[in-house]
Scaffold this motif. Structure first.
Motif, PDB file in Angstrom:
ATOM      1  N   ASP B   2      46.218  24.672  55.045  1.00 39.26           N
ATOM      2  CA  ASP B   2      46.408  23.590  56.011  1.00 39.26           C
ATOM      3  C   ASP B   2      45.296  23.639  57.062  1.00 39.26           C
ATOM      4  O   ASP B   2      44.428  24.508  57.026  1.00 39.26           O
ATOM      5  CB  ASP B   2      47.803  23.669  56.646  1.00 39.26           C
ATOM      6  CG  ASP B   2      48.008  24.955  57.441  1.00 39.26           C
ATOM      7  OD1 ASP B   2      47.007  25.598  57.835  1.00 39.26           O
ATOM      8  OD2 ASP B   2      49.173  25.310  57.679  1.00 39.26           O
ATOM      9  N   CYS B   3      45.343  22.694  58.017  1.00 43.91           N
ATOM     10  CA  CYS B   3      44.270  22.597  59.005  1.00 43.91           C
ATOM     11  C   CYS B   3      44.105  23.902  59.788  1.00 43.91           C
ATOM     12  O   CYS B   3      42.981  24.328  60.063  1.00 43.91           O
ATOM     13  CB  CYS B   3      44.526  21.440  59.973  1.00 43.91           C
ATOM     14  SG  CYS B   3      44.324  19.823  59.197  1.00 43.91           S
ATOM     15  N   TYR B   4      45.216  24.509  60.146  1.00 44.18           N
ATOM     16  CA  TYR B   4      45.122  25.748  60.924  1.00 44.18           C
ATOM     17  C   TYR B   4      44.377  26.825  60.137  1.00 44.18           C
ATOM     18  O   TYR B   4      43.470  27.478  60.660  1.00 44.18           O
ATOM     19  CB  TYR B   4      46.526  26.231  61.306  1.00 44.18           C
ATOM     20  CG  TYR B   4      46.474  27.538  62.051  1.00 44.18           C
ATOM     21  CD1 TYR B   4      46.172  27.576  63.427  1.00 44.18           C
ATOM     22  CD2 TYR B   4      46.679  28.748  61.387  1.00 44.18           C
ATOM     23  CE1 TYR B   4      46.085  28.777  64.107  1.00 44.18           C
ATOM     24  CE2 TYR B   4      46.595  29.959  62.069  1.00 44.18           C
ATOM     25  CZ  TYR B   4      46.301  29.963  63.426  1.00 44.18           C
ATOM     26  OH  TYR B   4      46.207  31.146  64.079  1.00 44.18           O
ATOM     27  N   ARG B  28      36.277  21.045  50.396  1.00 39.49           N
ATOM     28  CA  ARG B  28      37.131  19.928  49.975  1.00 39.49           C
ATOM     29  C   ARG B  28      37.942  19.407  51.160  1.00 39.49           C
ATOM     30  O   ARG B  28      38.078  18.211  51.366  1.00 39.49           O
ATOM     31  CB  ARG B  28      38.063  20.389  48.843  1.00 39.49           C
ATOM     32  CG  ARG B  28      38.393  19.290  47.855  1.00 39.49           C
ATOM     33  CD  ARG B  28      39.278  19.800  46.711  1.00 39.49           C
ATOM     34  NE  ARG B  28      38.714  20.937  46.013  1.00 39.49           N
ATOM     35  CZ  ARG B  28      39.325  22.130  45.886  1.00 39.49           C
ATOM     36  NH1 ARG B  28      40.511  22.332  46.404  1.00 39.49           N
ATOM     37  NH2 ARG B  28      38.745  23.102  45.215  1.00 39.49           N
ATOM     38  N   HIS B  29      38.461  20.345  51.959  1.00 40.42           N
ATOM     39  CA  HIS B  29      39.267  19.951  53.106  1.00 40.42           C
ATOM     40  C   HIS B  29      38.429  19.167  54.120  1.00 40.42           C
ATOM     41  O   HIS B  29      38.862  18.122  54.619  1.00 40.42           O
ATOM     42  CB  HIS B  29      39.882  21.182  53.774  1.00 40.42           C
ATOM     43  CG  HIS B  29      40.799  20.840  54.902  1.00 40.42           C
ATOM     44  ND1 HIS B  29      42.163  20.710  54.741  1.00 40.42           N
ATOM     45  CD2 HIS B  29      40.548  20.551  56.203  1.00 40.42           C
ATOM     46  CE1 HIS B  29      42.706  20.368  55.892  1.00 40.42           C
ATOM     47  NE2 HIS B  29      41.748  20.274  56.816  1.00 40.42           N
ATOM     48  N   LEU B  30      37.240  19.654  54.416  1.00 41.13           N
ATOM     49  CA  LEU B  30      36.396  18.995  55.419  1.00 41.13           C
ATOM     50  C   LEU B  30      36.037  17.568  55.009  1.00 41.13           C
ATOM     51  O   LEU B  30      35.932  16.676  55.855  1.00 41.13           O
ATOM     52  CB  LEU B  30      35.115  19.801  55.670  1.00 41.13           C
ATOM     53  CG  LEU B  30      35.285  21.137  56.394  1.00 41.13           C
ATOM     54  CD1 LEU B  30      33.931  21.812  56.587  1.00 41.13           C
ATOM     55  CD2 LEU B  30      35.980  20.968  57.740  1.00 41.13           C
ATOM     56  N   GLY B  32      37.886  15.524  53.573  1.00 41.44           N
ATOM     57  CA  GLY B  32      38.998  14.582  53.754  1.00 41.44           C
ATOM     58  C   GLY B  32      39.692  14.680  55.102  1.00 41.44           C
ATOM     59  O   GLY B  32      40.738  14.054  55.288  1.00 41.44           O
ATOM     60  N   CYS B  33      39.153  15.476  56.018  1.00 40.78           N
ATOM     61  CA  CYS B  33      39.852  15.671  57.294  1.00 40.78           C
ATOM     62  C   CYS B  33      38.895  15.551  58.477  1.00 40.78           C
ATOM     63  O   CYS B  33      38.270  16.526  58.887  1.00 40.78           O
ATOM     64  CB  CYS B  33      40.548  17.047  57.304  1.00 40.78           C
ATOM     65  SG  CYS B  33      41.469  17.340  58.835  1.00 40.78           S
ATOM     66  N   PRO B  34      38.788  14.334  59.052  1.00 40.56           N
ATOM     67  CA  PRO B  34      37.859  14.118  60.171  1.00 40.56           C
ATOM     68  C   PRO B  34      38.037  15.078  61.354  1.00 40.56           C
ATOM     69  O   PRO B  34      37.028  15.538  61.896  1.00 40.56           O
ATOM     70  CB  PRO B  34      38.114  12.660  60.567  1.00 40.56           C
ATOM     71  CG  PRO B  34      38.604  12.020  59.307  1.00 40.56           C
ATOM     72  CD  PRO B  34      39.423  13.074  58.611  1.00 40.56           C
ATOM     73  N   PRO B  35      39.265  15.387  61.791  1.00 36.56           N
ATOM     74  CA  PRO B  35      39.376  16.316  62.937  1.00 36.56           C
ATOM     75  C   PRO B  35      38.773  17.691  62.644  1.00 36.56           C
ATOM     76  O   PRO B  35      38.071  18.257  63.489  1.00 36.56           O
ATOM     77  CB  PRO B  35      40.887  16.423  63.167  1.00 36.56           C
ATOM     78  CG  PRO B  35      41.454  15.185  62.582  1.00 36.56           C
ATOM     79  CD  PRO B  35      40.588  14.860  61.405  1.00 36.56           C
ATOM     80  N   CYS B  36      39.018  18.237  61.457  1.00 34.25           N
ATOM     81  CA  CYS B  36      38.441  19.536  61.116  1.00 34.25           C
ATOM     82  C   CYS B  36      36.920  19.427  60.986  1.00 34.25           C
ATOM     83  O   CYS B  36      36.187  20.339  61.379  1.00 34.25           O
ATOM     84  CB  CYS B  36      39.031  20.086  59.814  1.00 34.25           C
ATOM     85  SG  CYS B  36      40.684  20.789  60.034  1.00 34.25           S
ATOM     86  N   LEU B  37      36.460  18.296  60.461  1.00 33.82           N
ATOM     87  CA  LEU B  37      35.011  18.101  60.327  1.00 33.82           C
ATOM     88  C   LEU B  37      34.342  18.056  61.700  1.00 33.82           C
ATOM     89  O   LEU B  37      33.265  18.596  61.897  1.00 33.82           O
ATOM     90  CB  LEU B  37      34.710  16.817  59.536  1.00 33.82           C
ATOM     91  CG  LEU B  37      33.217  16.556  59.268  1.00 33.82           C
ATOM     92  CD1 LEU B  37      32.591  17.693  58.468  1.00 33.82           C
ATOM     93  CD2 LEU B  37      33.021  15.224  58.539  1.00 33.82           C
TER      94      LEU B  37
HETATM   95 ZN    ZN Z   1      42.036  19.555  58.733  1.00 35.21          ZN
END
Ligand code: ZN
Lengths: 193, 76
Positions: B2-4, B28-30, B32-37
């Motif tokens: 998950d994001c955490y 892969r996560h980055l 699809g996830c703008p906040p984490c990027l």
């Molecule tokens: Zn994320």
């Protein structure tokens, strides 16, 4: 006694990096010069026994780290490192590519930090607790691997990772706060970690 | 992850010091996830700024002073 000319020829190229490193550690030019001189003197004395072919730069930084500790031990600030145990093993992997270059989605915060004058960046670094600062400098300025930093600072690799993690996080917070303070970004955005 | 968990991995990912499996999962996560990027972008920026802004010119006479120091040591 070691051949002085040969020693100087082999180690000369690392002097600017050692000086910049020493300046960040000691925070003033006179102490930084003392530290570099002490480092070269110690290295010269130990040079006849030097056998780590190809690792001369890491060897010099280890000597500098030890010299710094003996010269400035009294001034050292110790961060709380109680919860450093139990970190898992990490497989070393080659340099990253793709996404770093592709991370073009720059935040206002990142842009503001990018535009900061050198002095702001240096001061934020110099405000970090000692061991965090060392880890960040060895990784981000000098490009040493986690294993090399573990050897240079004589701590387990998990400790290196923890120090890097905390040091960088503090640095991100400090620079983000400074960007807000300077009015470079409209409001404080979460740092993202 | 998950994001955490992803955010806990970002520094090792940034340093290229992670497992192949984790590396793929983070990439892969980055994507699809703008906040984490965004968080990752900030880390990339801070690292680059630190790398670029911390070079200081060597004092002009330091090299010759060290040379003299070593010569004195050799003469002992
Ligand atoms: Zn994320």
């Amino acid at each position: 006694m070691a051949d002085q000319a040969r020693f100087e020829e082999m180690t000369r190229e690392y002097m600017p990096a050692l000086y910049s490193h020493a300046l960040r550690l000691t925070r003033n030019p006179a102490d930084a010069e003392d530290l570099v001189q002490e480092t070269y003197l110690r290295a010269y004395r130990a040079f006849p026994n030097y056998q780590e072919a190809g690792a001369l730069r890491a060897w010099l930084f280890r000597i500098a780290t030890n010299a710094y500790i003996t010269m400035y031990r009294a001034k050292q600030r110790r961060p709380d490192e109680r919860d450093l145990d139990g970190m898992e093993e990490w497989a070393l992997h080659g340099a990253i590519g793709g996404l770093e270059a592709a991370a073009a989605a720059r935040t206002a915060e990142a842009e503001a930090i990018d535009a900061m004058p050198d002095e702001d960046v240096k001061r934020a670094l110099e405000d970090l607790p000692d061991v965090f600062r060392q880890a960040v400098l060895l990784r981000d300025v000098e490009g040493f691997s986690y294993q090399e930093i573990a050897d240079i600072t004589e701590v387990p690799i998990g400790t290196v990772m923890s120090r890097l993690h905390r040091g960088r996080r503090k640095l991100e917070e400090a620079l983000s706060d400074l960007a807000v303070e300077r009015g470079l970004v409209p409001t404080k955005e979460p740092a993202g970690a | 992850m998950d994001c955490y968990e992803i955010r806990e991995q970002l520094y090792a990912y940034l340093d290229g010091e992670t497992t192949v499996w984790r590396r793929r999962a983070v990439a892969r996560h980055l994507e699809g996830c703008p906040p984490c990027l965004e968080g990752y972008t900030l880390k990339v920026t801070v690292r680059r700024v630190v790398a670029q802004r911390c070079q200081d010119p060597l004092p002009a006479d330091l090299e010759s002073r060290i040379s003299a120091l070593l010569a004195a040591e050799a003469a002992d």
